[in-house]
Write a protein that holds these residues in place. Structure first.
Motif, PDB file in Angstrom:
ATOM      1  N   ASP A  86       0.852  -1.199   0.000  1.00  0.00           N
ATOM      2  CA  ASP A  86       0.000   0.000   0.000  1.00  0.00           C
ATOM      3  C   ASP A  86       0.890   1.252   0.000  1.00  0.00           C
ATOM      4  N   TYR A  87       1.380   1.600  -1.163  1.00  0.00           N
ATOM      5  CA  TYR A  87       2.320   2.731  -1.244  1.00  0.00           C
ATOM      6  C   TYR A  87       1.646   4.049  -0.901  1.00  0.00           C
ATOM      7  N   GLU A  88       0.365   4.139  -1.194  1.00  0.00           N
ATOM      8  CA  GLU A  88      -0.344   5.380  -0.882  1.00  0.00           C
ATOM      9  C   GLU A  88      -0.362   5.616   0.625  1.00  0.00           C
ATOM     10  N   GLY A  89      -0.633   4.546   1.366  1.00  0.00           N
ATOM     11  CA  GLY A  89      -0.629   4.648   2.829  1.00  0.00           C
ATOM     12  C   GLY A  89       0.744   5.027   3.345  1.00  0.00           C
ATOM     13  N   THR A  90       1.783   4.411   2.782  1.00  0.00           N
ATOM     14  CA  THR A  90       3.150   4.712   3.199  1.00  0.00           C
ATOM     15  C   THR A  90       3.480   6.181   2.959  1.00  0.00           C
ATOM     16  N   ILE A  91       3.173   6.657   1.772  1.00  0.00           N
ATOM     17  CA  ILE A  91       3.509   8.052   1.443  1.00  0.00           C
ATOM     18  C   ILE A  91       2.735   9.018   2.340  1.00  0.00           C
ATOM     19  N   ALA A  92       1.480   8.696   2.610  1.00  0.00           N
ATOM     20  CA  ALA A  92       0.681   9.572   3.477  1.00  0.00           C
ATOM     21  C   ALA A  92       1.237   9.585   4.902  1.00  0.00           C
ATOM     22  N   GLU A  93       1.569   8.416   5.430  1.00  0.00           N
ATOM     23  CA  GLU A  93       2.058   8.335   6.808  1.00  0.00           C
ATOM     24  C   GLU A  93       3.427   9.013   6.960  1.00  0.00           C
ATOM     25  N   VAL A  94       4.307   8.719   6.019  1.00  0.00           N
ATOM     26  CA  VAL A  94       5.646   9.322   6.073  1.00  0.00           C
ATOM     27  C   VAL A  94       5.526  10.843   5.975  1.00  0.00           C
ATOM     28  N   SER A  95       4.688  11.326   5.075  1.00  0.00           N
ATOM     29  CA  SER A  95       4.525  12.777   4.900  1.00  0.00           C
ATOM     30  C   SER A  95       3.999  13.404   6.188  1.00  0.00           C
ATOM     31  N   ASN A  96       3.030  12.716   6.801  1.00  0.00           N
ATOM     32  CA  ASN A  96       2.476  13.180   8.072  1.00  0.00           C
ATOM     33  C   ASN A  96       3.556  13.371   9.116  1.00  0.00           C
ATOM     34  N   LYS A  97       4.394  12.361   9.257  1.00  0.00           N
ATOM     35  CA  LYS A  97       5.453  12.404  10.273  1.00  0.00           C
ATOM     36  C   LYS A  97       6.435  13.528   9.964  1.00  0.00           C
ATOM     37  N   LEU A  98       6.855  13.624   8.698  1.00  0.00           N
ATOM     38  CA  LEU A  98       7.913  14.587   8.349  1.00  0.00           C
ATOM     39  C   LEU A  98       7.433  16.019   8.456  1.00  0.00           C
ATOM     40  N   SER A  99       6.148  16.233   8.231  1.00  0.00           N
ATOM     41  CA  SER A  99       5.662  17.618   8.230  1.00  0.00           C
ATOM     42  C   SER A  99       5.735  18.235   9.628  1.00  0.00           C
ATOM     43  N   ALA A 100       5.934  17.389  10.628  1.00  0.00           N
ATOM     44  CA  ALA A 100       6.063  17.924  11.981  1.00  0.00           C
ATOM     45  C   ALA A 100       7.413  18.614  12.193  1.00  0.00           C
ATOM     46  N   TYR A 101       8.376  18.349  11.312  1.00  0.00           N
ATOM     47  CA  TYR A 101       9.717  18.935  11.489  1.00  0.00           C
ATOM     48  C   TYR A 101       9.863  20.170  10.622  1.00  0.00           C
ATOM     49  N   LYS A 102      10.608  21.117  11.136  1.00  0.00           N
ATOM     50  CA  LYS A 102      10.687  22.408  10.448  1.00  0.00           C
ATOM     51  C   LYS A 102      11.494  22.328   9.163  1.00  0.00           C
ATOM     52  N   THR A 103      12.494  21.457   9.165  1.00  0.00           N
ATOM     53  CA  THR A 103      13.413  21.460   8.029  1.00  0.00           C
ATOM     54  C   THR A 103      12.712  21.012   6.750  1.00  0.00           C
ATOM     55  N   ASN A 104      13.274  21.434   5.647  1.00  0.00           N
ATOM     56  CA  ASN A 104      12.661  21.163   4.352  1.00  0.00           C
ATOM     57  C   ASN A 104      13.176  19.833   3.798  1.00  0.00           C
ATOM     58  N   ILE A 105      12.546  18.739   4.189  1.00  0.00           N
ATOM     59  CA  ILE A 105      13.011  17.417   3.781  1.00  0.00           C
ATOM     60  C   ILE A 105      12.356  17.036   2.443  1.00  0.00           C
ATOM     61  N   ARG A 106      13.176  16.601   1.527  1.00  0.00           N
ATOM     62  CA  ARG A 106      12.647  16.223   0.213  1.00  0.00           C
ATOM     63  C   ARG A 106      12.055  14.807   0.257  1.00  0.00           C
ATOM     64  N   TYR A 107      10.935  14.645  -0.432  1.00  0.00           N
ATOM     65  CA  TYR A 107      10.370  13.301  -0.581  1.00  0.00           C
ATOM     66  C   TYR A 107      10.528  12.907  -2.045  1.00  0.00           C
ATOM     67  N   LYS A 108      11.320  11.869  -2.270  1.00  0.00           N
ATOM     68  CA  LYS A 108      11.517  11.401  -3.648  1.00  0.00           C
ATOM     69  C   LYS A 108      10.621  10.191  -3.882  1.00  0.00           C
ATOM     70  N   ILE A 109       9.708  10.333  -4.809  1.00  0.00           N
ATOM     71  CA  ILE A 109       8.768   9.255  -5.134  1.00  0.00           C
ATOM     72  C   ILE A 109       9.271   8.596  -6.422  1.00  0.00           C
ATOM     73  N   ILE A 110       9.662   7.337  -6.293  1.00  0.00           N
ATOM     74  CA  ILE A 110      10.365   6.666  -7.394  1.00  0.00           C
ATOM     75  C   ILE A 110       9.466   5.601  -8.024  1.00  0.00           C
ATOM     76  N   ALA A 111       9.313   5.658  -9.322  1.00  0.00           N
ATOM     77  CA  ALA A 111       8.513   4.644 -10.019  1.00  0.00           C
ATOM     78  C   ALA A 111       9.307   3.348 -10.142  1.00  0.00           C
ATOM     79  N   PHE A 112       8.663   2.222  -9.878  1.00  0.00           N
ATOM     80  CA  PHE A 112       9.310   0.926 -10.109  1.00  0.00           C
ATOM     81  C   PHE A 112       9.685   0.798 -11.584  1.00  0.00           C
ATOM     82  N   ARG A 113      10.907   0.348 -11.830  1.00  0.00           N
ATOM     83  CA  ARG A 113      11.336   0.042 -13.206  1.00  0.00           C
ATOM     84  C   ARG A 113      11.992  -1.332 -13.176  1.00  0.00           C
TER      85      ARG A 113
END
Lengths: 281, 514
Positions: free
Chosen positions: A217-244
């Motif tokens: 469930d990648y959608e759940g993972t991305i949502a949860e990770v984003s939720n956690k990271l948004s609590a921190y002030k720093t500008n952390i990049r989220y790289k979403i990589i397509a399976f190849r």
């Protein structure tokens, strides 16, 4: 002491545009404790057991078995990758055992075109003492240092390593424990702990998730990770990589790649949770 | 003027009629071709003995090429008007006062461009556009400034029908510079070509990154090593035509090129090439260029009569000439074979060392040859790594590594070119297609440029490998326009035909993507 710092180097890519900001030399160390189904360089997972199979199959005679060790002759290699295709052990015979200073010498020949180094793998934190010495040497010549990690190493217990590390690029393969076990063969407690710890000490440069439809469930993972990271002030990049499928083992090659619309939808989800810097690859 | 045979006259008449009836050439292209054919009947130059044998041969034998400059040059090949002066003072001949706002500025420039001759009949240099326009964009509505500058650039693309036409920006960041990059990034036009001068002390990361982003979308700007050019030509240098460093208010009388591969074919071995065959051809080419320059300065009347000279937009004593060459790689590979060796240029140290030895020899010849009309450059010509022409078959541009033989790693490629760029104040350059869709990391290209200007690398170009507008050898062409021409449709830029030739003969679509 110097002997203990020799590590198995799978390869050194002089110029990499995909391993952190700007142009960097990427150093790939051999050996990883995860066994991700979609791993695109599965030959970097284990060390050679000298079974000799690749020696027989090598079309140019670049490999020989001497004293129960596979010896690799770089000059004879035609880079056909037969050795890693036939290996049953997730290893590569084309490994060089190198000291930090030796690796630095190769890195220096790419200056001044690079701004830094990124160590990857395999899992480079398998060799923390090497990393510390190597990064110290890199800092001495003005290069920045990044670690590409699966998050299995407890960074919170190694301040010394973080002192010489500018940032970590952390893979979060799946947020849910059971899904993580299904994707990688191991649990993710340390990964998630690292994510929050590194974010809290401003050493988390980037988080990455590979999107594999049908695997988890990648959608759940991305949502949860984003939720956690948004609590921190720093500008952390989220790289979403397509399976190849490139490089992936035959038995796992049949997953589909997500289409652009799906990736854009995921980026929107991350954005809605407060992630500002999103990179779709 | 010498007599010529009726046979030659009639042959030329046939060719002229062919031009008139052509279904592919536009009207402007027909007029230019007719003029060149008429010029080809003139015989006014006092040619050095031995030239005919080296010049008038097929592309597999020719050792000297004069790049279509004609038999009786009626103007210098490249003219670099002082547009700053024009903006300050206007022009009496053109009845134009100095501009007071952006609209007047672009209108004046567009008028002026139509009066700047060159070998192509179009201006090869259109100014340091950021500096020329910056005073006028300071206090105006930014959206309107963008619109006017965009129309100005579109006007140039649709009326300057040859992409050997070059604008400059940088090295300092300016408001106008950012606007120019932004609007160029919205289009994919071939004209004008654009160079950003890059200087580690003057160019901001923001400007350089904006340049990279624009280049990956629109194949321009290219990036010039400002400190290197300034140290050789002075602060008042510009980049014109393909990538030619020349003096502002001056230009180049002529450009001829040595075809090194064909000279190497005539040599028995390396020593024979270096000590006999090469010096023989260089001497004849230099004297041929001397004669062309003499005619332009002493007989053509250009410098006495043209308004550009009369009003001081150009000065005869700021002109020089370009001593060009192609096929260093070809010569090295041929000579290595003659020596029974397998190493090839670009991937073998001995072969690269031979390339350096040949370049040192050419450089030494040039610094010992004097021309009294090249005061601007210490009475010497400037070396130029010529990019090739459409008819070239098996001729590698300048000192480049042949397409298909580029080193696997970009770092190794850059290390080779850093040994050769220093020889060419009047231009050289290397081109790298970048797989931008995979990278999405323009700072990667920025780091390479920053490294390059620290390593004696003079000039680099990048384009997105999936882009429609691409850099052929120095100039830009749209792939879609080449396809039109291949389907026998009219195209507006005459350089599209050159691009089609380079695609078929020079394999420029097969460069190694980085």
């Amino acid at each position: 002491m110097s002997n203990s710092l020799k590590v198995p180097v799978n390869r050194i890519i002089p110029f990499s545009s995909v391993d952190g900001p700007g142009n960097r030399t990427a150093v790939f160390l051999q050996g990883c404790g995860f066994d991700c189904k979609y791993c695109h360089n599965p030959e970097t997972r284990n060390l050679c057991v000298a079974c000799g199979r690749c020696v027989q199959e090598c079309p140019t005679g670049a490999l020989t078995l001497v004293d129960n060790k596979v010896i690799f002759d770089y000059n004879k290699c035609c880079k056909c990758d037969t050795c890693i295709k036939v290996c049953k052990h997730g290893a590569s015979p084309r490994i060089r055992w190198m000291e930090p200073a030796e690796v630095l010498e190769e890195v220096k020949s790419n200056m001044p075109f690079i701004r830094g180094v990124t160590t990857s793998g395999g899992e480079c934190t398998t060799y923390p003492e090497f990393l510390k010495e190597f990064f110290r040497l890199c800092k001495d010549v003005g290069l920045t240092t990044l670690i590409d990690s699966n998050g299995s190493y407890d960074f919170s217990k190694d301040r010394e390593l973080l002192e010489v590390t500018d940032g970590v690029m952390l893979d979060v393969k799946a947020y849910d424990l059971n899904e993580h076990i299904n994707v990688t063969g191991t649990d993710n407690k340390m990964v998630l702990q690292n994510m929050e710890y590194l974010a809290s000490v401003d050493k988390l440069f980037e988080v990455r998730t590979v999107v594999v439809p049908g695997l988890f469930d990648y959608e759940g993972t991305i949502a949860e990770v984003s939720n956690k990271l948004s609590a921190y002030k720093t500008n952390i990049r989220y790289k979403i990589i397509a399976f190849r499928p490139n490089g992936v083992r035959q038995e796992y090659r049949n997953y589909n790649s997500p289409d652009r619309a799906e990736l854009d939808r995921l980026a929107e989800i991350a954005k809605s949770k407060g992630i500002k810097d999103i990179n779709i690859i | 003027m010498r007599e010529i045979s009726m046979e030659r006259v009639n042959k030329t008449r046939e060719e002229m009629l062919g031009v008139v009836k052509s279904d592919v050439l536009t009207h402007e292209q027909k007029v230019a071709n007719m003029a060149n054919l008429a010029d080809s009947l003139l015989e006014v130059l006092d040619l050095p003995e031995g030239l005919d044998d080296l010049l008038n041969k097929g592309i597999d034998e020719q050792c000297i090429c004069d790049l279509f400059e004609g038999h009786a040059p009626l103007r210098p090949r490249y003219i670099i008007p002082d547009y700053e002066k024009f903006m300050k003072e206007g022009s009496e001949f053109l009845q134009l006062d100095p501009p007071k706002d952006l609209l007047e500025a672009v209108n004046n420039l567009l008028i002026f461009y139509k009066h700047v001759p060159s070998v192509t009949n179009y201006p090869v240099y259109v100014g340091s556009l950021d500096k020329l326009l910056d005073p006028f964009v300071q206090d105006m509505d930014e959206e309107m400034a963008e619109k006017i500058i965009k129309m100005f650039l579109i006007h140039m693309d649709r009326t300057i029908l040859d992409s050997f036409c070059h604008a400059n920006i940088g090295p300092e960041p300016t408001k106008a510079g950012f606007i120019i990059l932004k609007v160029i990034g919205q289009m994919q036009d071939a004209v004008p070509n654009l160079t950003m001068k890059v200087d580690k002390d003057l160019t901001s990361d923001e400007l350089l990154l904006a340049g990279v982003n624009t280049a990956l979308h629109s194949a321009k700007p290219s990036f010039a090593n400002n400190k290197m050019f300034e140290s050789e030509l002075g602060k008042d240098y510009v980049i014109a035509s393909c990538y030619n460093g020349l003096k502002l208010g001056g230009g180049s009388y002529t450009l001829c090129r040595l075809i090194l591969g064909n000279i190497a074919k005539k040599a028995t071995d390396v020593e024979d090439f270096i000590n006999d065959k090469l010096p023989y051809v260089m001497d004849i080419m230099a004297r041929y260029m001397d004669e062309r320059i003499r005619f332009e300065v002493e007989e053509s009347g250009f410098f006495e009569n043209n308004f550009l000279a009369k009003e001081g937009f150009i000065h005869r004593d700021r002109f020089t000439a370009m001593f060009g060459l192609v096929g260093l790689a070809d010569a090295v590979n041929i000579l290595m074979e003659k020596e029974g060796k397998t190493g090839r240029f670009g991937s073998n140290k001995e072969a690269d060392d031979l390339g350096v030895r040949i370049m040192d020899k050419i450089d030494e010849f040039n610094t010992h040859h004097n021309n009294k009309y090249c005061e601007a450059t210490d009475n010497h010509f400037l070396l130029h790594a010529q990019v090739g022409i459409a008819q070239d078959i098996d001729v590698t541009p300048g000192t480049r590594i042949p397409i298909g033989e580029e080193p696997e790693e970009l770092i190794d490629h850059l290390k080779v070119i850093s040994r050769f760029h220093k020889y060419f104040p009047s231009g050289t350059g290397d081109i790298f297609p970048i797989d931008a869709t995979v990278h999405r990391n323009p700072e990667y290209v920025m780091d390479i440029i920053k490294g390059a200007i620290n390593q004696d690398i003079r000039y680099l170009s990048f384009y997105g490998s999936d882009s429609d507008v691409i850099r052929i050898t120095g100039y830009l062409v749209k792939k879609s326009e080449i396809e039109k021409l291949e389907n026998h449709e009219n195209v507006k830029h005459d350089t599209t035909a050159l691009g089609m030739g380079a695609k078929h003969n020079g394999h420029i679509l097969e460069r190694k993507v980085r």
